[in-house]
Design a protein around this motif. Structure first.
Motif, PDB file in Angstrom:
ATOM      1  N   PHE A 150       0.836  -1.202   0.000  1.00 34.36           N
ATOM      2  CA  PHE A 150       0.000   0.000   0.000  1.00 34.36           C
ATOM      3  C   PHE A 150       0.871   1.252   0.000  1.00 34.36           C
ATOM      4  N   PHE A 151       1.910   1.276   0.838  1.00 29.32           N
ATOM      5  CA  PHE A 151       2.804   2.429   0.920  1.00 29.32           C
ATOM      6  C   PHE A 151       3.512   2.664  -0.406  1.00 29.32           C
ATOM      7  N   LEU A 152       4.014   1.600  -1.030  1.00 24.93           N
ATOM      8  CA  LEU A 152       4.698   1.737  -2.308  1.00 24.93           C
ATOM      9  C   LEU A 152       3.754   2.253  -3.383  1.00 24.93           C
ATOM     10  N   THR A 153       2.519   1.763  -3.380  1.00 26.13           N
ATOM     11  CA  THR A 153       1.556   2.149  -4.401  1.00 26.13           C
ATOM     12  C   THR A 153       1.071   3.582  -4.218  1.00 26.13           C
ATOM     13  N   ILE A 154       0.785   3.979  -3.015  1.00 25.04           N
ATOM     14  CA  ILE A 154       0.162   5.270  -2.757  1.00 25.04           C
ATOM     15  C   ILE A 154       1.170   6.398  -2.553  1.00 25.04           C
ATOM     16  N   VAL A 155       2.344   6.112  -2.028  1.00 19.81           N
ATOM     17  CA  VAL A 155       3.286   7.179  -1.682  1.00 19.81           C
ATOM     18  C   VAL A 155       4.514   7.209  -2.582  1.00 19.81           C
ATOM     19  N   VAL A 156       5.210   6.102  -2.689  1.00 24.27           N
ATOM     20  CA  VAL A 156       6.513   6.099  -3.363  1.00 24.27           C
ATOM     21  C   VAL A 156       6.374   6.233  -4.877  1.00 24.27           C
ATOM     22  N   THR A 157       5.437   5.519  -5.477  1.00 24.46           N
ATOM     23  CA  THR A 157       5.274   5.585  -6.933  1.00 24.46           C
ATOM     24  C   THR A 157       4.922   6.992  -7.411  1.00 24.46           C
ATOM     25  N   PRO A 158       3.928   7.682  -6.838  1.00 25.30           N
ATOM     26  CA  PRO A 158       3.664   9.056  -7.270  1.00 25.30           C
ATOM     27  C   PRO A 158       4.828  10.013  -7.014  1.00 25.30           C
ATOM     28  N   PHE A 159       5.599   9.757  -5.968  1.00 22.98           N
ATOM     29  CA  PHE A 159       6.757  10.598  -5.684  1.00 22.98           C
ATOM     30  C   PHE A 159       7.750  10.560  -6.844  1.00 22.98           C
ATOM     31  N   PHE A 160       8.089   9.357  -7.302  1.00 20.07           N
ATOM     32  CA  PHE A 160       9.039   9.239  -8.406  1.00 20.07           C
ATOM     33  C   PHE A 160       8.425   9.646  -9.741  1.00 20.07           C
ATOM     34  N   LEU A 161       7.152   9.401  -9.934  1.00 17.28           N
ATOM     35  CA  LEU A 161       6.497   9.860 -11.159  1.00 17.28           C
ATOM     36  C   LEU A 161       6.468  11.389 -11.230  1.00 17.28           C
ATOM     37  N   GLY A 162       6.363  12.036 -10.087  1.00 11.89           N
ATOM     38  CA  GLY A 162       6.416  13.502 -10.053  1.00 11.89           C
ATOM     39  C   GLY A 162       7.745  14.024 -10.567  1.00 11.89           C
ATOM     40  N   PHE A 163       8.844  13.389 -10.175  1.00  9.52           N
ATOM     41  CA  PHE A 163      10.146  13.783 -10.710  1.00  9.52           C
ATOM     42  C   PHE A 163      10.235  13.516 -12.207  1.00  9.52           C
ATOM     43  N   TYR A 164       9.669  12.410 -12.660  1.00  5.70           N
ATOM     44  CA  TYR A 164       9.686  12.111 -14.097  1.00  5.70           C
ATOM     45  C   TYR A 164       8.893  13.151 -14.870  1.00  5.70           C
ATOM     46  N   TYR A 165       7.692  13.452 -14.396  1.00  9.34           N
ATOM     47  CA  TYR A 165       6.846  14.418 -15.105  1.00  9.34           C
ATOM     48  C   TYR A 165       7.434  15.819 -15.069  1.00  9.34           C
ATOM     49  N   SER A 166       8.139  16.166 -13.995  1.00  6.44           N
ATOM     50  CA  SER A 166       8.736  17.495 -13.929  1.00  6.44           C
ATOM     51  C   SER A 166       9.960  17.618 -14.832  1.00  6.44           C
ATOM     52  N   SER A 167      10.466  16.510 -15.331  1.00  3.46           N
ATOM     53  CA  SER A 167      11.623  16.538 -16.228  1.00  3.46           C
ATOM     54  C   SER A 167      11.226  16.393 -17.688  1.00  3.46           C
ATOM     55  N   THR A 168       9.940  16.485 -17.987  1.00  6.02           N
ATOM     56  CA  THR A 168       9.475  16.384 -19.369  1.00  6.02           C
ATOM     57  C   THR A 168       8.622  17.585 -19.723  1.00  6.02           C
ATOM     58  N   ASP A 169       8.508  17.837 -21.009  1.00  4.99           N
ATOM     59  CA  ASP A 169       7.577  18.837 -21.521  1.00  4.99           C
ATOM     60  C   ASP A 169       6.391  18.046 -22.059  1.00  4.99           C
ATOM     61  N   TRP A 170       5.365  17.928 -21.240  1.00  4.73           N
ATOM     62  CA  TRP A 170       4.241  17.048 -21.539  1.00  4.73           C
ATOM     63  C   TRP A 170       2.952  17.814 -21.330  1.00  4.73           C
ATOM     64  N   ASN A 171       1.996  17.663 -22.262  1.00  2.00           N
ATOM     65  CA  ASN A 171       0.744  18.396 -22.149  1.00  2.00           C
ATOM     66  C   ASN A 171      -0.249  17.722 -21.206  1.00  2.00           C
ATOM     67  N   GLY A 172       0.043  16.546 -20.718  1.00  2.00           N
ATOM     68  CA  GLY A 172      -0.817  15.860 -19.772  1.00  2.00           C
ATOM     69  C   GLY A 172      -1.822  14.930 -20.409  1.00  2.00           C
ATOM     70  N   LEU A 173      -1.889  14.900 -21.723  1.00  2.00           N
ATOM     71  CA  LEU A 173      -2.867  14.058 -22.404  1.00  2.00           C
ATOM     72  C   LEU A 173      -2.234  12.948 -23.229  1.00  2.00           C
ATOM     73  N   ASP A 174      -1.269  13.286 -24.034  1.00  2.00           N
ATOM     74  CA  ASP A 174      -0.682  12.319 -24.958  1.00  2.00           C
ATOM     75  C   ASP A 174       0.762  12.039 -24.551  1.00  2.00           C
TER      76      ASP A 174
END
Length: 64
Positions: free
Chosen positions: A24-48
């Motif tokens: 539960f901790f890995l799914t709810i806390v750790v995964t979004p934490f690392f995905l946030g760093f990934y998304y902040s390092s890309t130029d992405w419109n949020g859809l495609d």
């Protein structure tokens, strides 16, 4: 000898009870934490996701 056997049995119970909590901790806390760093390092419109362009630290440089 019995104390050592009892300790081993205790660890098995602890792992059984901690397993769902850890999952539960890995799914709810750790995964979004690392995905946030990934998304902040890309130029992405949020859809495609195919149109995501890797910018690396350029976004971070612009902020700071």
């Amino acid at each position: 000898m019995r104390k050592a056997l009892r300790l081993q049995r205790g660890w098995g119970q602890q792992i059984v009870f901690l397993g769902p909590c850890l999952l539960f901790f890995l799914t709810i806390v750790v995964t979004p934490f690392f995905l946030g760093f990934y998304y902040s390092s890309t130029d992405w419109n949020g859809l495609d996701l195919d149109k995501a362009v890797w910018t690396g630290a350029a976004n971070w440089k612009r902020i700071f």
